[in-house]
Design a protein around this motif. Structure first.
Motif, PDB file in Angstrom:
ATOM      1  N   VAL A 263     -56.229 -42.626  20.581  1.00 36.94           N
ATOM      2  CA  VAL A 263     -56.643 -41.481  19.759  1.00 36.94           C
ATOM      3  C   VAL A 263     -56.961 -41.922  18.340  1.00 36.94           C
ATOM      4  CG1 VAL A 263     -55.873 -39.285  18.780  1.00 36.94           C
ATOM      5  CG2 VAL A 263     -55.379 -39.837  21.171  1.00 36.94           C
ATOM      6  N   GLN A 264     -56.172 -42.822  17.826  1.00 40.93           N
ATOM      7  CA  GLN A 264     -56.376 -43.292  16.459  1.00 40.93           C
ATOM      8  C   GLN A 264     -57.633 -44.136  16.324  1.00 40.93           C
ATOM      9  OE1 GLN A 264     -53.279 -45.886  15.079  1.00 40.93           O
ATOM     10  NE2 GLN A 264     -54.125 -46.111  13.034  1.00 40.93           N
ATOM     11  N   ARG A 265     -57.929 -44.968  17.322  1.00 34.03           N
ATOM     12  CA  ARG A 265     -58.968 -45.984  17.175  1.00 34.03           C
ATOM     13  C   ARG A 265     -60.323 -45.611  17.773  1.00 34.03           C
ATOM     14  NH1 ARG A 265     -57.917 -49.658  13.512  1.00 34.03           N
ATOM     15  NH2 ARG A 265     -59.216 -51.175  14.634  1.00 34.03           N
ATOM     16  N   VAL A 266     -60.374 -44.631  18.651  1.00 35.71           N
ATOM     17  CA  VAL A 266     -61.633 -44.337  19.336  1.00 35.71           C
ATOM     18  C   VAL A 266     -62.719 -43.975  18.311  1.00 35.71           C
ATOM     19  CG1 VAL A 266     -61.057 -41.890  19.752  1.00 35.71           C
ATOM     20  CG2 VAL A 266     -62.710 -43.070  21.228  1.00 35.71           C
ATOM     21  N   ARG A 267     -63.890 -44.562  18.501  1.00 40.02           N
ATOM     22  CA  ARG A 267     -64.971 -44.428  17.519  1.00 40.02           C
ATOM     23  C   ARG A 267     -65.923 -43.310  17.951  1.00 40.02           C
ATOM     24  NH1 ARG A 267     -66.946 -50.557  16.654  1.00 40.02           N
ATOM     25  NH2 ARG A 267     -68.102 -49.579  14.932  1.00 40.02           N
ATOM     26  N   ALA A 268     -65.449 -42.097  17.757  1.00 37.54           N
ATOM     27  CA  ALA A 268     -66.253 -40.914  18.064  1.00 37.54           C
ATOM     28  C   ALA A 268     -65.812 -39.794  17.135  1.00 37.54           C
ATOM     29  CB  ALA A 268     -66.063 -40.493  19.518  1.00 37.54           C
ATOM     30  N   ILE A 289     -50.409 -35.051  18.673  1.00 41.31           N
ATOM     31  CA  ILE A 289     -51.107 -36.339  18.528  1.00 41.31           C
ATOM     32  C   ILE A 289     -52.579 -36.125  18.211  1.00 41.31           C
ATOM     33  CG2 ILE A 289     -51.843 -38.416  19.781  1.00 41.31           C
ATOM     34  CD1 ILE A 289     -49.169 -38.189  21.350  1.00 41.31           C
ATOM     35  N   LEU A 290     -53.222 -35.201  18.926  1.00 47.16           N
ATOM     36  CA  LEU A 290     -54.650 -34.970  18.735  1.00 47.16           C
ATOM     37  C   LEU A 290     -54.941 -34.308  17.395  1.00 47.16           C
ATOM     38  CD1 LEU A 290     -55.659 -33.749  22.307  1.00 47.16           C
ATOM     39  CD2 LEU A 290     -56.038 -36.007  21.295  1.00 47.16           C
ATOM     40  N   ALA A 291     -53.995 -33.539  16.877  1.00 51.78           N
ATOM     41  CA  ALA A 291     -54.211 -32.833  15.611  1.00 51.78           C
ATOM     42  C   ALA A 291     -54.412 -33.803  14.453  1.00 51.78           C
ATOM     43  CB  ALA A 291     -53.038 -31.901  15.321  1.00 51.78           C
ATOM     44  N   ARG A 292     -54.009 -35.040  14.616  1.00 54.84           N
ATOM     45  CA  ARG A 292     -54.247 -36.045  13.571  1.00 54.84           C
ATOM     46  C   ARG A 292     -55.733 -36.365  13.432  1.00 54.84           C
ATOM     47  NH1 ARG A 292     -49.641 -40.048  16.068  1.00 54.84           N
ATOM     48  NH2 ARG A 292     -47.931 -38.530  16.040  1.00 54.84           N
ATOM     49  N   ARG A 293     -56.512 -36.020  14.471  1.00 57.10           N
ATOM     50  CA  ARG A 293     -57.956 -36.258  14.426  1.00 57.10           C
ATOM     51  C   ARG A 293     -58.743 -35.015  14.021  1.00 57.10           C
ATOM     52  NH1 ARG A 293     -60.301 -41.028  16.692  1.00 57.10           N
ATOM     53  NH2 ARG A 293     -62.208 -39.942  16.069  1.00 57.10           N
ATOM     54  N   GLY A 294     -58.089 -33.860  13.959  1.00 60.92           N
ATOM     55  CA  GLY A 294     -58.826 -32.662  13.565  1.00 60.92           C
ATOM     56  C   GLY A 294     -58.304 -31.399  14.229  1.00 60.92           C
ATOM     57  N   GLU A 295     -59.158 -30.395  14.231  1.00 60.34           N
ATOM     58  CA  GLU A 295     -58.824 -29.108  14.841  1.00 60.34           C
ATOM     59  C   GLU A 295     -58.807 -29.254  16.369  1.00 60.34           C
ATOM     60  OE1 GLU A 295     -58.207 -26.195  13.286  1.00 60.34           O
ATOM     61  OE2 GLU A 295     -58.406 -27.054  11.270  1.00 60.34           O
ATOM     62  N   VAL A 296     -57.835 -28.609  17.010  1.00 59.59           N
ATOM     63  CA  VAL A 296     -57.674 -28.732  18.462  1.00 59.59           C
ATOM     64  C   VAL A 296     -57.843 -27.370  19.123  1.00 59.59           C
ATOM     65  CG1 VAL A 296     -56.160 -29.464  20.349  1.00 59.59           C
ATOM     66  CG2 VAL A 296     -56.053 -30.640  18.127  1.00 59.59           C
ATOM     67  N   GLN A 297     -58.760 -27.314  20.085  1.00 59.45           N
ATOM     68  CA  GLN A 297     -58.948 -26.125  20.925  1.00 59.45           C
ATOM     69  C   GLN A 297     -58.513 -26.495  22.337  1.00 59.45           C
ATOM     70  OE1 GLN A 297     -60.414 -23.151  19.955  1.00 59.45           O
ATOM     71  NE2 GLN A 297     -60.547 -22.182  21.953  1.00 59.45           N
ATOM     72  N   VAL A 298     -57.744 -25.616  23.002  1.00 65.25           N
ATOM     73  CA  VAL A 298     -57.190 -25.940  24.319  1.00 65.25           C
ATOM     74  C   VAL A 298     -57.685 -24.946  25.359  1.00 65.25           C
ATOM     75  CG1 VAL A 298     -55.104 -26.438  25.641  1.00 65.25           C
ATOM     76  CG2 VAL A 298     -55.115 -26.782  23.157  1.00 65.25           C
ATOM     77  N   ASN A 329     -51.297 -27.167  39.881  1.00 61.15           N
ATOM     78  CA  ASN A 329     -51.066 -27.750  38.567  1.00 61.15           C
ATOM     79  C   ASN A 329     -51.961 -27.080  37.539  1.00 61.15           C
ATOM     80  OD1 ASN A 329     -50.609 -30.773  40.232  1.00 61.15           O
ATOM     81  ND2 ASN A 329     -49.061 -29.934  38.864  1.00 61.15           N
ATOM     82  N   THR A 330     -51.697 -27.394  36.286  1.00 61.92           N
ATOM     83  CA  THR A 330     -52.583 -26.972  35.198  1.00 61.92           C
ATOM     84  C   THR A 330     -53.238 -28.199  34.602  1.00 61.92           C
ATOM     85  OG1 THR A 330     -51.224 -25.058  34.671  1.00 61.92           O
ATOM     86  CG2 THR A 330     -52.737 -25.810  32.968  1.00 61.92           C
ATOM     87  N   GLU A 331     -54.543 -28.183  34.514  1.00 56.15           N
ATOM     88  CA  GLU A 331     -55.307 -29.231  33.845  1.00 56.15           C
ATOM     89  C   GLU A 331     -55.700 -28.689  32.481  1.00 56.15           C
ATOM     90  OE1 GLU A 331     -57.628 -32.993  33.736  1.00 56.15           O
ATOM     91  OE2 GLU A 331     -56.128 -32.253  35.149  1.00 56.15           O
ATOM     92  N   TYR A 332     -55.344 -29.428  31.439  1.00 51.91           N
ATOM     93  CA  TYR A 332     -55.692 -29.026  30.082  1.00 51.91           C
ATOM     94  C   TYR A 332     -56.942 -29.776  29.633  1.00 51.91           C
ATOM     95  CZ  TYR A 332     -50.898 -27.230  29.861  1.00 51.91           C
ATOM     96  OH  TYR A 332     -49.727 -26.552  30.111  1.00 51.91           O
ATOM     97  N   LEU A 333     -57.850 -29.061  29.000  1.00 50.44           N
ATOM     98  CA  LEU A 333     -58.974 -29.675  28.307  1.00 50.44           C
ATOM     99  C   LEU A 333     -58.774 -29.426  26.817  1.00 50.44           C
ATOM    100  CD1 LEU A 333     -62.135 -28.829  30.466  1.00 50.44           C
ATOM    101  CD2 LEU A 333     -61.196 -31.100  29.987  1.00 50.44           C
ATOM    102  N   TYR A 334     -58.629 -30.504  26.073  1.00 46.12           N
ATOM    103  CA  TYR A 334     -58.437 -30.428  24.627  1.00 46.12           C
ATOM    104  C   TYR A 334     -59.750 -30.795  23.946  1.00 46.12           C
ATOM    105  CZ  TYR A 334     -53.484 -30.752  25.950  1.00 46.12           C
ATOM    106  OH  TYR A 334     -52.251 -30.551  26.519  1.00 46.12           O
ATOM    107  N   VAL A 335     -60.238 -29.941  23.073  1.00 44.95           N
ATOM    108  CA  VAL A 335     -61.461 -30.201  22.327  1.00 44.95           C
ATOM    109  C   VAL A 335     -61.063 -30.439  20.872  1.00 44.95           C
ATOM    110  CG1 VAL A 335     -63.745 -29.340  21.709  1.00 44.95           C
ATOM    111  CG2 VAL A 335     -62.700 -28.662  23.887  1.00 44.95           C
ATOM    112  N   VAL A 336     -61.399 -31.628  20.352  1.00 44.79           N
ATOM    113  CA  VAL A 336     -60.946 -32.035  19.028  1.00 44.79           C
ATOM    114  C   VAL A 336     -62.152 -32.291  18.136  1.00 44.79           C
ATOM    115  CG1 VAL A 336     -59.470 -33.621  17.740  1.00 44.79           C
ATOM    116  CG2 VAL A 336     -58.992 -33.164  20.162  1.00 44.79           C
TER     117      VAL A 336
END
Length: 353
Positions: A263-268, A289-298, A329-336
């Motif tokens: 999450v920290q290093r990915v270049r996108a 963890i994802l919130a360190r990269r920005g706004e998170v929509q789930v 199960n529940t599959e989560y899609l996180y949009v950051v």
């Protein structure tokens, strides 16, 4: 792409593609754990340039076929000629038949002998990388259509699946032409290495989430593509390197650190992350963890568990020794995104979920 694959995002592809559409402008998408390239293929068909990466050789071959190859008229002509030639080859039993049809029972010996003959002929030919990938994937998919498993290769069915009696037949893969945004590329790297060198507008990340290794789950396809005829062990005849090639993503102890690095290093600029509620970390941890990269929509998606998990737990003798704990199960899609998405995009994403 009909290969049966645990973690395949077939049912979620329209949703994922729809989210990418809402995150425009975007031209290039990185598929960091590409697997069968279902997501990458769908995005290529929607005219995005796709960079596909997988640490398995079979994953790389699939991506080179469906993502990197562009299915030009000349390429398809050559592939058809080869497939016609291979379909006419006489059976010739070898390593594949001995290991995967006699010592184990993934395919019937008549089809294993066809695999041996065709794979040896592919190895003898000096094919360019894309054409080689196309015919390898054609062979892999043909073998998948006549196998006798529930979709993973940790084991095979106690009784032959009805489809296993069919004759193996190669077909031309349905390859999309080059996307308007540019030629796709297939890579075979560890994800930690890939995030250092591959750059995109959006990264789609679907990591392993539990202790089950994809190498162990798909060792037959890995041996088919590498054709290194390795030593094997156990009833399932797994490659010996299944014991050695361990991923941090399959370790509860090491998962979090490995994931935080990705999450920290990915270049996108923006991320779309798929993760299951059966994973090593829960939704709250993932969002933090994802919130360190920005706004998170789930977005939450309910789905049926993989078929092997729905029929119980069996010992090597075929005796049922465990019960099914749950069926869905529940599959989560996180949009950051580094900035708040426009309200129209948020509404569209929420509606899509």
């Amino acid at each position: 792409m009909p290969i049966k694959y645990l973690g395949s995002k077939r049912q979620f592809v329209p949703l994922i593609a729809g989210i990418v559409e809402q995150l425009r402008p975007a031209c290039t998408v990185l598929d960091l754990f590409s697997g069968t390239s279902r997501v990458g293929d769908a995005l290529k068909r929607r005219q995005y340039r796709v960079l596909a990466n997988d640490y398995l050789a079979c994953g790389e071959a699939i991506a080179r076929c469906y993502i990197e190859a562009d299915g030009t008229p000349e390429q398809l002509r050559q592939a058809r000629l080869l497939i016609d030639e291979f379909n006419r080859l006489p059976a010739s039993a070898g390593y594949f038949t001995e290991v995967f049809c006699e010592k184990s029972r993934y395919l019937q010996p008549k089809n294993g002998a066809r695999v041996d003959a065709i794979r040896e002929e592919i190895e003898r030919k000096d094919l360019d990388p894309e054409l080689r990938a196309i015919v390898l994937v054609s062979l892999m998919e043909a073998a998948d259509r006549v196998d006798s498993t529930t979709g993973v290769q940790m084991a095979y069915l106690k009784q032959w699946a009805p489809r296993a009696a069919s004759d193996l037949e190669l077909r031309l893969p349905e390859i999309a032409p080059r996307a308007e945004a540019g030629k796709g590329r297939a890579h075979r790297m560890d994800a930690a290495e890939a995030v250092e060198v591959l750059e995109a507008d959006i990264a789609y990340i679907d990591p392993p989430y539990n202790q089950h290794s994809y190498l162990g789950n798909y060792h037959v396809w890995e041996s088919l593509v590498l054709w290194d005829k390795p030593e094997h062990y156990g009833v399932a005849c797994k490659r010996v390197d299944c014991r050695e090639r361990k991923s941090d993503f399959n370790s509860k102890k090491r998962f979090r650190a490995a994931w935080e690095r990705i999450v920290q290093r990915v270049r996108a600029r923006r991320l779309i992350v798929s993760f299951s509620d059966e994973g090593f970390i829960d939704r709250e941890e993932m969002e933090a963890i994802l919130a360190r990269r920005g706004e998170v929509q789930v977005i939450e998606n309910d789905y049926r568990r993989y078929v092997g998990a729905r029929i119980g737990v069996f010992n090597p003798s075929g005796e049922k020794v465990g019960r099914v704990s749950h069926l869905r199960n529940t599959e989560y899609l996180y949009v950051v995104s580094p900035e708040k998405l426009e309200e129209a995009a948020v509404r569209a994403i929420a509606k899509a979920g």
